[in-house]
Design an enzyme around this catalytic site. Structure first.
Site, PDB file in Angstrom:
ATOM      1  N   ASP A  24      50.030  31.163  50.941  1.00 32.13           N
ATOM      2  CA  ASP A  24      49.670  29.738  50.952  1.00 32.13           C
ATOM      3  C   ASP A  24      49.276  29.339  52.368  1.00 32.13           C
ATOM      4  O   ASP A  24      50.122  29.303  53.257  1.00 32.13           O
ATOM      5  CB  ASP A  24      50.887  28.938  50.461  1.00 32.13           C
ATOM      6  CG  ASP A  24      50.714  27.443  50.655  1.00 32.13           C
ATOM      7  OD1 ASP A  24      49.562  26.985  50.775  1.00 32.13           O
ATOM      8  OD2 ASP A  24      51.747  26.738  50.675  1.00 32.13           O
ATOM      9  N   ASP A  28      50.814  23.802  50.316  1.00 32.26           N
ATOM     10  CA  ASP A  28      51.223  23.068  49.104  1.00 32.26           C
ATOM     11  C   ASP A  28      52.112  23.907  48.195  1.00 32.26           C
ATOM     12  O   ASP A  28      52.376  23.536  47.051  1.00 32.26           O
ATOM     13  CB  ASP A  28      49.985  22.573  48.350  1.00 32.26           C
ATOM     14  CG  ASP A  28      49.102  23.733  47.893  1.00 32.26           C
ATOM     15  OD1 ASP A  28      49.410  24.906  48.232  1.00 32.26           O
ATOM     16  OD2 ASP A  28      48.101  23.490  47.188  1.00 32.26           O
ATOM     17  N   ASP A  32      46.321  30.564  48.173  1.00 30.83           N
ATOM     18  CA  ASP A  32      44.923  30.110  48.146  1.00 30.83           C
ATOM     19  C   ASP A  32      44.023  31.146  48.805  1.00 30.83           C
ATOM     20  O   ASP A  32      44.494  32.169  49.321  1.00 30.83           O
ATOM     21  CB  ASP A  32      44.784  28.726  48.810  1.00 30.83           C
ATOM     22  CG  ASP A  32      45.567  28.652  50.113  1.00 30.83           C
ATOM     23  OD1 ASP A  32      45.393  29.570  50.933  1.00 30.83           O
ATOM     24  OD2 ASP A  32      46.355  27.695  50.299  1.00 30.83           O
ATOM     25  N   ASP A 207      38.275  40.581  31.029  1.00 28.13           N
ATOM     26  CA  ASP A 207      39.489  40.304  30.274  1.00 28.13           C
ATOM     27  C   ASP A 207      39.236  40.535  28.780  1.00 28.13           C
ATOM     28  O   ASP A 207      38.193  40.158  28.250  1.00 28.13           O
ATOM     29  CB  ASP A 207      39.821  38.823  30.534  1.00 28.13           C
ATOM     30  CG  ASP A 207      41.154  38.391  30.001  1.00 28.13           C
ATOM     31  OD1 ASP A 207      42.169  38.741  30.605  1.00 28.13           O
ATOM     32  OD2 ASP A 207      41.176  37.670  28.977  1.00 28.13           O
ATOM     33  N   GLU A 267      39.491  45.333  30.438  1.00 25.66           N
ATOM     34  CA  GLU A 267      40.903  45.308  30.011  1.00 25.66           C
ATOM     35  C   GLU A 267      40.994  45.746  28.554  1.00 25.66           C
ATOM     36  O   GLU A 267      40.543  45.049  27.655  1.00 25.66           O
ATOM     37  CB  GLU A 267      41.513  43.912  30.134  1.00 25.66           C
ATOM     38  CG  GLU A 267      43.000  43.944  29.788  1.00 25.66           C
ATOM     39  CD  GLU A 267      43.609  42.605  29.371  1.00 25.66           C
ATOM     40  OE1 GLU A 267      44.826  42.461  29.466  1.00 25.66           O
ATOM     41  OE2 GLU A 267      42.865  41.711  28.926  1.00 25.66           O
TER      42      GLU A 267
END
Ligand code: GLC
Length: 538
Positions: A24, A28, A32, A207, A267
């Site tokens: 981070d 927050d 990120d 995916d 996947e």
């Protein structure tokens, strides 16, 4: 073939990051993209070649980011498209490749495409999703089943009261399936792919790759031939594993092939048989259909050996390339097997023939964290493995300070930090030569230095003692032997037996899973219980 003739994704090692949990930078409590940039040097130091980021796109976060409401926008939690571009360049400057997650089977129910589709039977986007009339009794249109049972036991269909039809949602009720039979949908996804490839992305992990094409007649799945071994998704004939699916993927491959050296990872199902994996290479142009066997099989050498021999031979014979992983954002971490066996599993992963996928935190031995119910984020219980996937998505442990260096001390991280972070963390382990981290780093360095490990042949030593798996990796006259003792007994492995160079020079240990666990004695290596080694000739 020389090492240079292999693609980067064959020689290299992929490191998977769950972006919410890596670093981070904005303060927050959520990881990120700038945080990932800040930590790229860890990956260079570790010695991996590529990073795969789980989805970074706009999402209402009902399925950990795999529910996307805009494929070409970065979620504000993570930053902006400009941050993604900065990450790609920062990675490339360090000779790291970047792979993004593409989730093409379904969108979030809040994606504007679905909002429009659902608004009216005559909406131009209606046919972008899979809508069917109810069965004569008012129930779902057919017997297709969902991957998660939450809220609608069994059925993959969700009734929509506004327009009176059912929409297909193979995963969860908030992830409607796109209609890949509609060419407009295919074009829209191709445009998404170009958007990211134009920004320098080196590949995509697709995916639920087997699910895109559906039977145009929507026939019921037949009753199981053998209920005792039945696996709905593996046995499916109409809902997935369709010939149409392979066509859609070939089209996608063509789009990707306009860009050089890009990799497509697909996947696959957790229990996909080897011939299904092979067909995605030969018939769909998927470079690496994921092989989950090191996760799904028990860590028993005899079972592992039988699988690896058959899988490796089949992939190579088909002109494909194997791949392995021991963890990801959906399955329990390898550390559940205990630290010694986890080290053995990581050594197996990094010394087999095939592209290894390393899940963030496995390099330091992160645990499956017990997340209290009031802190949980993952709401979908996947029937095969009733667990909260939050346990494997907790923040990366960088140091022994507050919040493990993941986010500022006064901030509450989005998921709890593991209690063990005071010992299990990058800084502490970097200072300890005998740590999990140094083992992984040594193996990665060896793989990089020795083409025999990266691209060499694989030959198993079939006479290895019980509890032990041993094999030779060889290339250009160079030969490395790997011997891993998963059992609880001391074993002696004959390492000369399969090595043509044995008579010229004695073997020496180059990496051991625990300091002092392996001792060479003539043509044999003695291994302590639950330990292993890589050996080579001078
Ligand atoms: C894949 C992802 C998983 C997600 C599912 C639905 O299996 O790995 O995290 O929940 O697809 O998109």
């Amino acid at each position: 073939m020389s090492a240079e003739q292999y693609a980067w994704w064959q020689r290299g090692v992929v490191y998977q990051i769950y972006p919410r949990s890596f670093q981070d930078a904005s303060g927050d409590g959520v990881g990120d993209l700038v945080g990932i940039i800040d930590r790229l040097d860890h990956l260079v130091w570790l010695g991996v070649d590529a990073v795969w980021l789980s989805p970074i796109f706009l999402s209402p976060w009902e399925d950990g980011g795999y529910d996307i409401s805009d494929y070409t926008a970065v979620d504000p939690l993570f930053g902006t498209v400009a941050d993604a571009e900065a990450l790609i360049s920062a990675a490339h400057e360090r000779e790291l490749r970047v792979i993004l997650d593409l989730v093409p089977n379904h969108t979030s129910h809040l994606h504007p495409w679905f909002v429009a589709s659902r608004s009216d039977r005559d909406d131009p986007r209606r046919d972008w999703y899979v809508w069917r009339d109810p069965a004569p009794d008012g129930g779902p249109p057919n017997n297709w089943r969902s991957a998660t049972d939450t809220g609608r036991p069994g059925s993959a269909w969700v009734h929509d009261d506004v327009t009176g039809q059912y929409f297909l949602a193979t995963f969860s009720t908030v992830q409607p399936d796109l209609n890949w039979a509609n060419p407009e949908v295919r074009t829209a996804i191709h445009d998404v792919v170009r958007f990211w490839l134009d920004r320098g992305v080196d590949g995509l992990r697709i995916d639920m790759v087997g699910f895109l094409g559906k039977d145009p007649e929507f026939l019921d799945e037949p009753p199981p031939a053998d209920p005792s071994t039945h696996d709905y998704f593996v046995d499916s004939r109409h809902h997935l594993n369709r010939p149409e699916n392979l066509e859609h993927l070939r089209e996608l491959r063509e789009v990707v092939d306009a860009y050089p050296e890009r990799v497509l990872i697909g996947e696959m199902l957790y229990h996909a048989p080897v011939d299904l994996l092979v067909s995605y290479v030969t018939d769909a142009g998927i470079d690496l259909p994921t092989n989950f066997s090191l996760i799904t099989l028990p860590l028993e050498p005899e079972r592992l050996a039988a699988h690896i021999d058959a899988y490796d031979a089949a992939l190579i014979a088909a002109g494909g390339w194997p791949n392995y992983c021991v963890g990801n954002h959906d399955m329990p971490r390898i550390s559940a097997h205990g630290p010694e066996r986890a080290r053995l599993a990581l050594t197996l992963l990094l010394t087999l023939r095939g592209t290894p996928f390393v899940y963030y935190g496995d390099e330091i031995g992160m645990s499956n964290v017990e997340v209290p119910p009031d802190r949980r984020d993952d709401r979908w219980a996947v029937p095969q493995h009733q667990m909260t996937r939050d346990s494997v998505r907790t923040p990366m442990q960088w140091d022994d300070g507050p919040n493990a260096g993941f986010c500022p001390p006064q901030v509450e991280p989005w998921l709890p930090i593991a209690d063990d972070h005071t010992q299990v963390n990058v800084a502490t382990e970097a200072a300890d030569d005998g740590s999990h981290l140094h083992l992984v780093r040594r193996l990665l360095a060896l793989r990089r230095a020795q083409p025999a490990l990266a691209i060499g042949g694989y030959r198993r030593l079939v006479d290895a003692p019980r509890g032990c798996i041993a094999y030779v990796r060889e290339h250009g006259g160079r030969c490395l032997t790997v011997a891993l003792n998963f059992g609880d007994d001391h074993v002696v492995v004959d390492v000369d037996a399969a090595d043509a160079a044995a008579s010229t020079s004695p073997a020496r240990v180059v990496v051991e899973t625990v300091a002092g666990c392996a001792r060479v004695d003539g043509g044999t290596v003695h291994l302590r219980p639950r330990s292993g080694a890589v050996l080579e000739r001078a």
